[in-house]
Structures are given as structure tokens and as C-alpha cells.
Design a protein around this motif. Structure first.
Motif, PDB file in Angstrom:
ATOM      1  N   THR A  20      36.908  26.580  26.514  1.00 31.54           N
ATOM      2  CA  THR A  20      37.794  27.750  26.489  1.00 31.54           C
ATOM      3  C   THR A  20      37.053  29.051  26.183  1.00 31.54           C
ATOM      4  O   THR A  20      37.602  30.131  26.359  1.00 31.54           O
ATOM      5  N   GLY A  21      35.800  28.924  25.720  1.00 28.88           N
ATOM      6  CA  GLY A  21      35.055  30.095  25.281  1.00 28.88           C
ATOM      7  C   GLY A  21      35.061  30.227  23.768  1.00 28.88           C
ATOM      8  O   GLY A  21      34.162  30.847  23.176  1.00 28.88           O
ATOM      9  N   GLU A  29      36.326  38.142  24.741  1.00 31.71           N
ATOM     10  CA  GLU A  29      37.427  38.555  25.611  1.00 31.71           C
ATOM     11  C   GLU A  29      37.515  37.610  26.797  1.00 31.71           C
ATOM     12  O   GLU A  29      36.508  37.333  27.454  1.00 31.71           O
ATOM     13  N   ASP A  30      38.708  37.105  27.045  1.00 24.39           N
ATOM     14  CA  ASP A  30      38.996  36.315  28.230  1.00 24.39           C
ATOM     15  C   ASP A  30      39.676  37.284  29.195  1.00 24.39           C
ATOM     16  O   ASP A  30      40.763  37.783  28.899  1.00 24.39           O
ATOM     17  N   ARG A  32      40.134  39.301  33.357  1.00 24.46           N
ATOM     18  CA  ARG A  32      40.129  39.246  34.818  1.00 24.46           C
ATOM     19  C   ARG A  32      39.833  40.645  35.344  1.00 24.46           C
ATOM     20  O   ARG A  32      40.150  41.645  34.710  1.00 24.46           O
ATOM     21  N   HIS A  42      37.521  35.828  37.216  1.00 25.33           N
ATOM     22  CA  HIS A  42      37.698  35.482  35.806  1.00 25.33           C
ATOM     23  C   HIS A  42      36.365  35.604  35.073  1.00 25.33           C
ATOM     24  O   HIS A  42      35.311  35.302  35.633  1.00 25.33           O
ATOM     25  N   TRP A  44      34.311  35.945  30.838  1.00 26.58           N
ATOM     26  CA  TRP A  44      34.300  35.999  29.382  1.00 26.58           C
ATOM     27  C   TRP A  44      33.269  37.036  28.950  1.00 26.58           C
ATOM     28  O   TRP A  44      32.151  37.074  29.477  1.00 26.58           O
ATOM     29  N   SER A  70      32.312  27.817  32.118  1.00 27.02           N
ATOM     30  CA  SER A  70      32.523  26.951  30.963  1.00 27.02           C
ATOM     31  C   SER A  70      31.347  26.022  30.699  1.00 27.02           C
ATOM     32  O   SER A  70      31.245  25.432  29.614  1.00 27.02           O
ATOM     33  N   ARG A  96      38.383  29.832  37.544  1.00 22.34           N
ATOM     34  CA  ARG A  96      39.696  30.450  37.740  1.00 22.34           C
ATOM     35  C   ARG A  96      39.650  31.679  38.643  1.00 22.34           C
ATOM     36  O   ARG A  96      40.638  32.401  38.769  1.00 22.34           O
TER      37      ARG A  96
END
Length: 260
Positions: A20-21, A29-30, A32, A42, A44, A70, A96
Motif C-alpha cells: 500500500t506504500g 502521498e497516494d 493520481r 497512479h 506515490w 508496489s 492502477r
């Protein structure tokens, strides 16, 4: 059939994220963002420690041809240890991110990642292109299209045509290939510090690719020889970090000289 075969040899995207990071145990920060041809990507962003003297520098990571962001957390942790910010993004068709990968498409993806960092507040001379394997071909193209502080090529081929000719000697690769990622032809036009990281134990991309890339790169340049297989650049983490540290010192010295 030839085009299908070529595409599936170059790109091995995985849509499933295995992390998930948050595994690194630090703020991130997740996010887009969109490319100029309207593909949703997508990414990170891992900020450097606030007290880091390199908090103004960021590694824009262009990952290899398989998996997704990931599977790059160990790399991210190593880069964060140097004091850098780290920006990981997935190309179109990976993880994603929407769309389907292509050579020009991945170049546009890297440009969009760069533009996001500029909007985030990073100066042109603060962005370091870090290319892993296939990503080296993408990062070297980014160095032609956008100003960078430096360029790192980790386990990168000279070009996909050279590599394809070695992997498939029974095919007329040089006549039929359309996907090029011609790293070595771009390096003579890149006038920023370059770090080439490669292992002689790389079973996929031979060390002679690194030697060719290094020979064609302009000064200042550093060749860092590590150990391990193609997918294990951090087998000798200490050596990897030593190479990055030497490279970052050159980047900082050059930036200070420009500022003066």
C-alpha cells in the motif's frame, strides 16, 4: 504476430499491487495525475525527512518493465536513506494506471511525472531521473526532453535492439524491431552528472551494456559496480548507497556552481 511478440517481450505489467506504500512507516502521498494525452496515472510520493540537507532534491523513479510501484519499496527505502524525496509512478497499463504501455506513451508518462514534481515546487535542477532497467531508457529520454539535475541508470541496457539481438539471436531483431529505447544514442546529448549502476552477475542485461552506456556518457560520470542478479540491485546495499552518495555529491557541487 511479430508486433504482439515484441510488445509482450518488452512490457510485463502487473495490475495487482502487493503493498500500500504504508509499509515504509513514514508519511507519503497516494496520488493520481494525468498525461498530456489524458491518461490517468497512479503514483506515490515519499517526502524526505524535514531535517535532511537534501530535502530539495527528488528522485523521479522510472521503474523496470515488470511489476509496478508496489514492488519497489526496498529501492525507495534505500533512496530515502540518502536524504532524497522519492517519487514512484506507474506507467500506463501498470498497477492502477490506465491505458496500455507503448514507447512514446512511457515517455509521456515520465514527462507528466516530471511536471507534477514541478507543480509540487521542485526546481528543474532538483529533479534526478532514476531509471531502473527499462526505466533507464525512459529516464534518458526524459533528460533530453526536460532539464534534470542528474541521471541514474541502474541495470540498464544500451538499447532494446542490442538486448533483443542477444536474447533472440535467431530473429532479425535489428530489421524488424520498432520499440527502441535507445539509451546509448541519447547519452552523448545529456550534459548532466550520470551514474551507471550495474552488476557483472546480471543474467538478463550483461555488464557490457553498462560499459557501453558509461563510455558514451559525458563527464561528470560514475560507474558503480554492484553484485547480485538483475532483479536484486540491493544485494550489496552498502555499495549501492556508496555509489549514490558519490553521485549526489557531484550533483550538489554542480548545482552550487551554477547557483554561484
Amino acid at each position: 504476430m511479430l508486433r504482439w511478440f515484441e510488445h509482450h517481450q518488452v512490457y510485463h505489467p502487473d495490475r495487482v499491487l502487493i503493498a500500500t506504500g504504508a509499509e515504509l512507516g513514514r508519511p507519503f502521498e497516494d496520488l493520481r495525475f494525468q498525461t498530456k494525452d489524458n491518461i490517468d496515472l497512479h503514483a506515490w510520493f515519499f517526502p524526505a525527512e524535514s531535517h535532511s540537507p537534501r530535502s530539495r532534491l527528488v528522485a523521479l523513479v522510472c521503474h523496470g518493465n515488470a511489476g509496478n510501484i508496489s514492488t519497489r519499496l526496498a529501492l525507495s527505502a534505500a533512496l530515502l536513506e540518502t536524504g532524497l524525496n522519492v517519487f514512484l509512478f506507474d506507467y500506463r497499463g501498470y498497477g492502477r494506471s490506465k491505458g496500455k504501455p507503448s514507447e512514446e506513451g512511457t515517455y509521456l508518462d515520465a514527462e507528466a511525472a516530471y511536471d507534477w514534481l514541478r507543480k509540487k515546487g521542485f526546481a528543474e535542477r532538483s529533479i534526478i531521473g532514476f531509471g531502473e532497467s527499462l526505466g533507464g531508457g525512459i529516464a534518458s529520454e526524459l533528460a533530453i526532453r526536460r532539464p534534470l539535475a542528474g541521471l541514474v541508470l541502474e541495470g540498464t541496457f544500451s538499447c532494446t535492439v542490442d538486448l533483443g539481438s542477444e536474447l533472440f539471436p535467431w530473429l532479425p531483431v535489428r530489421r524488424i524491431a520498432r520499440i527502441k529505447y535507445d539509451t546509448c544514442s541519447k547519452l552523448p546529448r545529456v550534459n548532466i552528472p550520470v551514474l551507471v549502476i550495474h552488476s557483472r552477475g546480471d543474467e538478463m542485461i550483461g555488464f557490457h551494456h553498462a560499459e557501453k552506456n558509461f563510455a558514451l556518457a559525458n563527464e561528470p560520470k560514475i560507474l558503480c559496480e554492484v553484485i547480485g542478479s538483475h532483479n536484486e540491485p540491493l544485494t550489496d546495499r552498502r555499495k549501492f548507497l556508496e555509489g549514490m552518495e558519490a553521485f549526489l555529491e557531484v550533483v550538489e557541487k554542480r548545482n552550487n556552481g551554477i547557483a554561484e
